[in-house]
Design a protein around this motif. Structure first.
Motif, PDB file in Angstrom:
ATOM      1  N   LEU A  86      -2.982  11.137  -9.601  1.00  0.00           N
ATOM      2  CA  LEU A  86      -3.741  10.841  -8.319  1.00  0.00           C
ATOM      3  C   LEU A  86      -5.219  10.660  -8.673  1.00  0.00           C
ATOM      4  O   LEU A  86      -6.040   9.527  -8.178  1.00  0.00           O
ATOM      5  N   SER A  89      -5.863   7.477 -10.244  1.00  0.00           N
ATOM      6  CA  SER A  89      -5.765   6.379  -9.465  1.00  0.00           C
ATOM      7  C   SER A  89      -7.244   6.174  -8.802  1.00  0.00           C
ATOM      8  O   SER A  89      -7.614   5.102  -8.642  1.00  0.00           O
ATOM      9  N   VAL A  90      -7.706   7.445  -8.542  1.00  0.00           N
ATOM     10  CA  VAL A  90      -8.921   7.151  -8.035  1.00  0.00           C
ATOM     11  C   VAL A  90      -9.952   6.634  -8.989  1.00  0.00           C
ATOM     12  O   VAL A  90     -11.010   5.868  -8.610  1.00  0.00           O
ATOM     13  N   ASN A  92      -9.470   4.698 -11.266  1.00  0.00           N
ATOM     14  CA  ASN A  92      -9.305   3.285 -11.201  1.00  0.00           C
ATOM     15  C   ASN A  92      -9.966   2.494 -10.356  1.00  0.00           C
ATOM     16  O   ASN A  92     -10.471   1.338 -10.634  1.00  0.00           O
ATOM     17  N   ILE A  93      -9.944   3.027  -9.229  1.00  0.00           N
ATOM     18  CA  ILE A  93     -10.936   2.504  -8.162  1.00  0.00           C
ATOM     19  C   ILE A  93     -12.132   2.245  -8.532  1.00  0.00           C
ATOM     20  O   ILE A  93     -12.943   1.097  -8.170  1.00  0.00           O
ATOM     21  N   THR A 167      -6.312  -2.284  -6.196  1.00  0.00           N
ATOM     22  CA  THR A 167      -6.436  -1.017  -7.070  1.00  0.00           C
ATOM     23  C   THR A 167      -6.430   0.026  -5.811  1.00  0.00           C
ATOM     24  O   THR A 167      -5.846   1.300  -6.109  1.00  0.00           O
ATOM     25  N   ARG A 171      -3.692   3.052  -5.181  1.00  0.00           N
ATOM     26  CA  ARG A 171      -4.187   4.736  -5.076  1.00  0.00           C
ATOM     27  C   ARG A 171      -3.410   5.109  -3.657  1.00  0.00           C
ATOM     28  O   ARG A 171      -3.057   6.446  -3.820  1.00  0.00           O
ATOM     29  N   GLU A 175      -0.754   8.346  -3.864  1.00  0.00           N
ATOM     30  CA  GLU A 175      -0.861   9.521  -2.907  1.00  0.00           C
ATOM     31  C   GLU A 175       0.441   9.520  -1.727  1.00  0.00           C
ATOM     32  O   GLU A 175       0.807  10.960  -1.804  1.00  0.00           O
ATOM     33  N   ASP A 484      -9.972   3.420  -0.521  1.00  0.00           N
ATOM     34  CA  ASP A 484     -10.910   3.815  -1.490  1.00  0.00           C
ATOM     35  C   ASP A 484     -11.637   5.143  -1.405  1.00  0.00           C
ATOM     36  O   ASP A 484     -12.670   5.221  -1.889  1.00  0.00           O
TER      37      ASP A 484
END
Length: 506
Positions: A86, A89-90, A92-93, A167, A171, A175, A484
């Motif tokens: 996770l 993923s954040v 990547n944002i 993206t 995320r 989650e 985001d």
């Protein structure tokens, strides 16, 4: 005057955001307008023990309301802060947001301050005596701007924005999946606890039976066949006990990985598998609802929008590029004369570049953009079909597990009664020990099957909650966070904050 008119037109075109991208149209969903009905789908469970979804959609139900186990709630809370997938993923944002800002900056002029010194030497035969070496000092501002007449940069900006929003949705999907995965793994650990209890009880009963049979064999009133038959159930239960203990430990290790840290010692007391009491009556709605409720589908659509915008950039490459460059400052042969009167200097150099021969690269780029869009269309449609299948499978399972478990509970009762009667007949000399052994083995298998079915029912409810888009909000009635939204990692190191994009993902 003509120059100012050109600039005014360019500004108007850029402000209007004109592009050569095709008008976006959402593809028709390649699934039925309703989920399957009848048969296994017709017997959906109703509210139990006073807990009901009340016709609320899954995204409107907080995960603290869906799960009642305080230990599980705490584990989900920890996982949302510590899970490394996770966290990636954040990040990547943040990377996608930065890339969007880089692309968007191309719409605006660049302005730089510059200062320089130029020293040259000219052969004496080509210069005045004593003037072989000359100096030139300059200081001023340099400006450059590509006027986006045909929307090339605007299309690239739209593409970067769509990828950023995709993206963000990725995320959100990660989650939601994390909440489901933590719950599934936690329930698996509880199921192994129940299996270990059943196996330990079976082993104890089998060991007691074996001790009696061995005593009878030792005093000559029992046969070796009965002794070996009693020994087999002891050996089988002993082996199962070790296997289940190993699998239980590995299941807890998997849970630790999802949570992102060792399980804290101060976790609240949890509930057994039979008391989880998850919500069972969340409505499925229509397949079209998934287009706005499932972040993975929204992600796929944003990727399609990005591919659509890329076609606009590929088309614009066939048209001229118009750039304006200029500078303003001072020039002087001496450093001290830079700011004296009469040293001002400026330059203005508009430039137009028209592609004439590119060896087919622009045409190939346009063909590639169209192919990439077709790929994204197929992936978007596949995401919808996958979501439809997941929900339909979940509904089929939800419509059958309750009746299956009721039947398995009856079977367990019957197997227990069969064992009691077989043991009574054996002790009274009516039947052989084989009937006791068979009944005990069958009861043990039935108990394990029931526990497995209970676990599968609960994980299906958890997964269906995820498939319907649930798990993003924590409590009922709270405003959903943007996809985001940053994550509070507490004391953990986090990436530096960056400017928020003009359009946030929902």
């Amino acid at each position: 005057m003509q120059k100012h008119s050109l600039i005014a037109v360019a500004v108007a075109l850029v402000a209007a955001g004109c592009t050569m991208a095709p008008k976006y149209e959402r593809p028709v969903a390649p699934v039925s307008g309703e989920f399957p009905q009848g048969g296994v789908y017709a017997t959906q469970p109703v509210a139990t023990a006073g807990r009901t979804a009340g016709n609320r959609a899954a995204p409107d139900i907080g995960w603290r309301e869906f799960f009642v186990d305080p230990r599980l709630q705490r584990l989900i809370e920890i996982a949302q802060k510590n899970n490394r997938d996770l966290r990636v993923s954040v990040l990547n944002i943040q990377a996608a947001r930065a890339q969007y800002q880089i692309t968007r900056a191309g719409l605006f002029p660049s302005l730089n301050a510059a200062g320089s010194e130029t020293k040259t030497r000219t052969p004496g035969t080509l210069s005045l005596p004593g003037r072989e070496v000359s100096n030139q000092y300059s200081v001023g501002l340099n400006a450059a701007w590509e006027i986006d007449f045909f929307g090339r940069i605007q299309s690239l900006k739209d593409q970067a924005l769509a990828q950023y929003l995709a993206t963000a949705q990725a995320r959100k999907a990660a989650e939601i999946a994390l909440v489901s995965s933590v719950a599934d793994q936690y329930l698996t650990v509880l199921a192994y606890d129940d299996l270990l209890t059943v196996t330990q009880d079976t082993l104890k009963a089998a060991q007691d039976s074996y001790n009696i049979t061995k005593l009878q064999f030792d005093i000559g009133s029992g046969s070796e066949l009965d002794l070996r038959q009693a020994e087999t159930i002891v050996a089988q239960a002993s082996a199962n006990l070790q296997s289940q203990a190993r699998l239980r430990a590995q299941a807890e290790n998997a849970l630790v990985l999802l949570v992102g840290e060792p399980l804290p010692a101060d976790l609240p007391q949890g509930l057994p598998l039979s008391s989880q009491n998850l919500l069972t009556d969340i409505p499925a709605g229509l397949p079209s609802d998934l287009l706005t409720r499932r972040p993975d589908i929204i992600e796929a659509e944003q990727q399609l929008r990005a591919a659509n915008a890329n076609i606009g950039a590929a088309r614009a490459a066939f048209f001229p590029k118009i750039s304006l460059t200029g500078n303003f400052g001072t020039l002087s042969p001496t450093l001290g004369g830079l700011f004296k009167a009469g040293s001002a200097a400026w330059g203005f150099a508009p430039e137009i570049t028209l592609p004439i021969f590119e060896a087919g690269s622009n045409l190939a780029n346009l063909d590639l953009a169209h192919v990439q869009k077709n790929i994204q269309i197929a992936q978007y449609e596949k995401a919808i079909q996958t979501a439809f299948r997941e929900v339909a499978d979940g509904l089929a399972a939800r419509g059958t597990y309750d009746q299956q478990i009721v039947a398995l509970e009856r079977n367990n009762f019957a197997q227990q009664r069969r064992l009691d009667l077989s043991d009574l007949r054996y002790k009274n000399g009516v039947d052989s020990y084989l009937s006791v052994l068979t009944a005990q083995t069958d009861l043990y298998a039935a108990q394990q099957t029931l526990i497995t079915a209970r676990l599968q029912r609960l994980t299906n409810l958890v997964d269906l909650y995820q498939y319907l888009g649930g798990g993003w909000i924590e409590r009922e009635g709270e405003q959903p966070r943007p996809a985001d939204a940053p994550v509070d990692y507490g004391s953990a190191a986090s990436a530096p904050a960056v400017a928020v994009a003009p359009a946030a993902a929902s």
